[in-house]
Design a protein around this motif. Structure first.
Motif, mmCIF file in Angstrom:
data_model
loop_
_atom_site.group_PDB
_atom_site.id
_atom_site.type_symbol
_atom_site.label_atom_id
_atom_site.label_comp_id
_atom_site.label_asym_id
_atom_site.label_seq_id
_atom_site.Cartn_x
_atom_site.Cartn_y
_atom_site.Cartn_z
ATOM 1 N N ALA A 54 0.721 -1.287 0.222
ATOM 2 C CA ALA A 54 0.375 0.081 0.027
ATOM 3 C C ALA A 54 0.720 1.333 0.167
ATOM 4 O O ALA A 54 0.541 2.127 -0.464
ATOM 5 N N GLN A 55 2.066 1.626 0.591
ATOM 6 C CA GLN A 55 3.052 1.936 0.568
ATOM 7 C C GLN A 55 3.515 2.574 -1.095
ATOM 8 O O GLN A 55 3.696 3.688 -1.437
ATOM 9 N N ALA A 56 3.003 1.904 -1.920
ATOM 10 C CA ALA A 56 3.632 2.119 -3.683
ATOM 11 C C ALA A 56 1.848 3.043 -3.866
ATOM 12 O O ALA A 56 2.138 3.444 -4.700
ATOM 13 N N MET A 57 0.945 2.952 -3.253
ATOM 14 C CA MET A 57 -0.136 3.514 -3.898
ATOM 15 C C MET A 57 -0.196 5.815 -3.058
ATOM 16 O O MET A 57 0.453 5.551 -2.102
ATOM 17 N N VAL A 58 0.531 5.692 -4.419
ATOM 18 C CA VAL A 58 0.659 7.724 -3.579
ATOM 19 C C VAL A 58 -0.522 8.540 -4.873
ATOM 20 O O VAL A 58 -1.248 8.028 -6.126
ATOM 21 N N PRO A 59 -0.482 9.994 -4.632
ATOM 22 C CA PRO A 59 -1.456 10.965 -4.818
ATOM 23 C C PRO A 59 -0.811 10.664 -6.462
ATOM 24 O O PRO A 59 0.004 10.798 -7.064
ATOM 25 N N GLU A 60 -2.039 11.005 -7.783
ATOM 26 C CA GLU A 60 -1.535 11.014 -8.628
ATOM 27 C C GLU A 60 -1.258 12.218 -9.101
ATOM 28 O O GLU A 60 -0.617 12.357 -10.147
ATOM 29 N N SER A 61 -1.805 13.177 -8.768
ATOM 30 C CA SER A 61 -1.518 14.612 -9.182
ATOM 31 C C SER A 61 0.336 14.948 -8.571
ATOM 32 O O SER A 61 0.505 15.928 -9.082
ATOM 33 N N ALA A 62 0.765 14.116 -7.933
ATOM 34 C CA ALA A 62 2.111 14.358 -7.423
ATOM 35 C C ALA A 62 3.283 13.778 -7.936
ATOM 36 O O ALA A 62 3.200 11.981 -9.032
ATOM 37 N N GLU A 63 4.130 14.138 -7.919
ATOM 38 C CA GLU A 63 5.795 13.399 -8.125
ATOM 39 C C GLU A 63 5.795 12.639 -6.883
ATOM 40 O O GLU A 63 5.710 12.959 -6.533
ATOM 41 N N SER A 64 6.156 11.334 -7.127
ATOM 42 C CA SER A 64 6.648 10.725 -6.136
ATOM 43 C C SER A 64 8.085 10.462 -6.145
ATOM 44 O O SER A 64 8.013 9.077 -8.040
ATOM 45 N N PHE A 65 7.986 10.293 -5.638
ATOM 46 C CA PHE A 65 10.115 9.699 -4.984
ATOM 47 C C PHE A 65 10.214 8.489 -4.079
ATOM 48 O O PHE A 65 10.301 8.140 -3.648
ATOM 49 N N THR A 66 11.425 7.678 -5.310
ATOM 50 C CA THR A 66 11.365 5.672 -4.422
ATOM 51 C C THR A 66 12.532 6.554 -3.341
ATOM 52 O O THR A 66 13.417 7.483 -3.359
ATOM 53 N N SER A 67 12.178 5.847 -1.799
ATOM 54 C CA SER A 67 13.201 6.496 -0.776
ATOM 55 C C SER A 67 14.365 5.244 -0.678
ATOM 56 O O SER A 67 13.994 3.587 -1.256
ATOM 57 N N PRO A 68 15.757 5.812 -0.754
ATOM 58 C CA PRO A 68 16.919 4.630 -0.495
ATOM 59 C C PRO A 68 17.397 3.955 0.542
ATOM 60 O O PRO A 68 17.907 3.479 0.685
ATOM 61 N N VAL A 69 16.739 5.210 1.289
ATOM 62 C CA VAL A 69 16.521 4.743 2.859
ATOM 63 C C VAL A 69 14.998 4.376 3.888
ATOM 64 O O VAL A 69 15.401 4.320 4.923
ATOM 65 N N GLY A 70 14.686 4.211 3.527
ATOM 66 C CA GLY A 70 13.031 3.423 3.335
ATOM 67 C C GLY A 70 12.103 3.407 2.471
ATOM 68 O O GLY A 70 12.277 2.829 1.200
ATOM 69 N N THR A 71 11.012 2.830 3.763
ATOM 70 C CA THR A 71 9.881 2.280 2.405
ATOM 71 C C THR A 71 8.711 3.149 2.444
ATOM 72 O O THR A 71 8.134 2.801 1.134
ATOM 73 N N ALA A 72 9.227 4.641 3.185
ATOM 74 C CA ALA A 72 7.941 5.326 2.250
ATOM 75 C C ALA A 72 8.358 6.320 1.526
ATOM 76 O O ALA A 72 10.027 6.661 1.678
ATOM 77 N N PRO A 73 8.093 6.597 0.509
ATOM 78 C CA PRO A 73 7.972 7.464 -0.750
ATOM 79 C C PRO A 73 8.168 9.174 -0.754
ATOM 80 O O PRO A 73 7.279 9.180 0.154
ATOM 81 N N VAL A 74 8.503 9.533 -1.056
ATOM 82 C CA VAL A 74 8.390 11.199 -1.446
ATOM 83 C C VAL A 74 7.462 11.559 -2.331
ATOM 84 O O VAL A 74 7.604 11.368 -3.342
ATOM 85 N N THR A 75 6.524 12.694 -1.903
ATOM 86 C CA THR A 75 5.585 12.806 -3.079
ATOM 87 C C THR A 75 5.632 14.125 -2.721
ATOM 88 O O THR A 75 5.850 14.997 -1.627
ATOM 89 N N TRP A 76 5.235 14.367 -3.675
ATOM 90 C CA TRP A 76 5.990 16.599 -4.832
ATOM 91 C C TRP A 76 5.041 16.787 -4.623
ATOM 92 O O TRP A 76 4.301 16.795 -6.084
ATOM 93 N N PHE A 77 3.976 18.044 -4.276
ATOM 94 C CA PHE A 77 2.558 18.688 -5.375
ATOM 95 C C PHE A 77 3.343 20.064 -5.338
ATOM 96 O O PHE A 77 4.157 20.122 -4.911
ATOM 97 N N THR A 78 3.071 20.251 -6.694
ATOM 98 C CA THR A 78 3.106 22.247 -7.247
ATOM 99 C C THR A 78 1.871 22.916 -7.794
ATOM 100 O O THR A 78 1.236 21.761 -8.486
#
Length: 360
Positions: A54-78
């Motif tokens: 479920a952590q791979a489910m991300v907001p569609e309108s955001a950029e998402s980046f895999t974290s190399p140090v954990g399981t939670a991705p970064v999401t970036w809205f503009t």
């Protein structure tokens, strides 16, 4: 806007859903993040369960980046030229992603003023005394006016230490660097005795650097600090290069048996006394045969006070086989704070003694 936390696999983590709702979007599967998670779990010999997926489910309108140090991705809205960035709350993950992903991308996407910091680290002086000592520099900084640069000197006190942060902000980087260097020299000239480092260094690290530069060794004899002084010293990687060890002589019997403190001196002057402190230094030097020794004997509180020796009283001694100095300090804090202040004061006294700044 940067938020941290709430990105884990459990049902109480609602950050993604909240942002998705705010931006009128939905959560979708990001296959790249799912593949990265699957590979990482396989390397750890673990199976990716539905909550982790479920952590791979991300907001569609955001950029998402895999974290190399954990399981939670970064999401970036503009939106409307603004960035809203969601980071995991685990401190180690958050710091890594902030430094290696977020800040570089912010620099790519936004043009801002130059911000230059210069941080000096001090010990052994109260904040008010330091401010008085630096009043001329303070006035120069406050009086400086220029449309291309502005400056601030911030006093950031901690228990026993002060961070002195000089900041320049503006479009003229050359001017900012020039003025910061000028004022740093003035600060160093006025407060040199109390400056132990710069940037993100610590007092134990400064002691380690000093011991290495002198090709010296160090030991400790601790009563009231109960091993905390040794803990601070050995928190520095590679401290075994110069630190030999400690005797925690909490009971008077240990002082007399292990460090050859005179029982008659304890009976006459008390364990918390200048004479006992000096004998603890001599005993540690004899036991470990190091270049320097530090000794502490005091009353951390809240109990144990006697007439003329309130809680927070400590005698600290530092010395070599040729010379020993002792100093009395009085602090009025809780037990944990007093112990920390005892240890920080001991390290700072050693620093000044070893550099020839406090020999009297």
């Amino acid at each position: 806007l940067i938020s941290t936390g709430g990105l884990g696999p459990t049902k109480d983590d609602i950050t993604k859903l909240t942002f998705a709702d705010y931006f009128g979007t939905k959560l979708v599967l990001n296959q790249q993040i799912l593949d990265d998670l699957s590979e990482r779990f396989a390397q750890m010999g673990r199976t990716l369960n539905d909550l982790n997926k479920a952590q791979a489910m991300v907001p569609e309108s955001a950029e998402s980046f895999t974290s190399p140090v954990g399981t939670a991705p970064v999401t970036w809205f503009t939106k409307q030229g603004k960035s809203i960035i969601s980071l995991p709350g685990v401190p180690g993950e958050m710091r890594y992603l902030l430094e290696n992903l977020v800040i570089p991308k912010l620099k790519e996407r936004y043009t801002t003023d130059q911000i230059i910091h210069r941080t000096l680290l001090l010990a052994g002086i109260p904040e008010s005394n330091l401010a008085e000592m630096l009043s001329v520099v303070d006035d120069e900084i406050l009086a400086f006016t220029n449309s291309d640069a502005r400056f601030k000197l911030a006093y950031l006190p901690d228990l026993g230490t002060i961070k002195l942060r000089l900041t320049g902000i503006g479009s003229d980087q050359k001017l900012i660097e020039q003025k910061i260097s000028q004022w740093e020299k003035e600060i160093r000239a006025a407060a040199n005795k109390y400056i132990y480092g710069e940037g993100s260094s610590t007092l134990p690290q400064a002691i380690g650097d000093l011991m290495r530069s002198l090709n010296a060794t160090l030991c400790t004899a601790e009563s009231c600090t109960g091993g905390y002084l040794a803990h601070l010293i050995t928190s520095v990687p590679g401290s075994g290069d110069y630190y030999q060890g400690s005797i925690v002589a909490y009971a008077n019997d240990v002082k007399t048996d292990a460090l050859q403190v005179s029982q008659s001196t304890i009976d006459t002057d008390g364990a918390v006394s200048e004479s006992v402190c000096g004998q603890l230094v001599r005993g540690a030097l004899a036991k470990f045969d190091t270049t320097f020794a530090i000794a502490t004997t005091g009353i951390a509180g809240p109990s144990g006070a006697t007439e003329g020796k309130p809680a927070g009283t400590v005698w600290i001694g530092v010395g070599t086989h040729d010379q020993i100095i002792t100093r009395r300090y009085n602090f009025n804090r809780n037990r944990a704070d007093n112990i920390h202040l005892f240890a920080i004061s001991a390290l700072d006294l050693l620093r000044r003694f070893a550099k020839g700044l406090d020999q009297a």
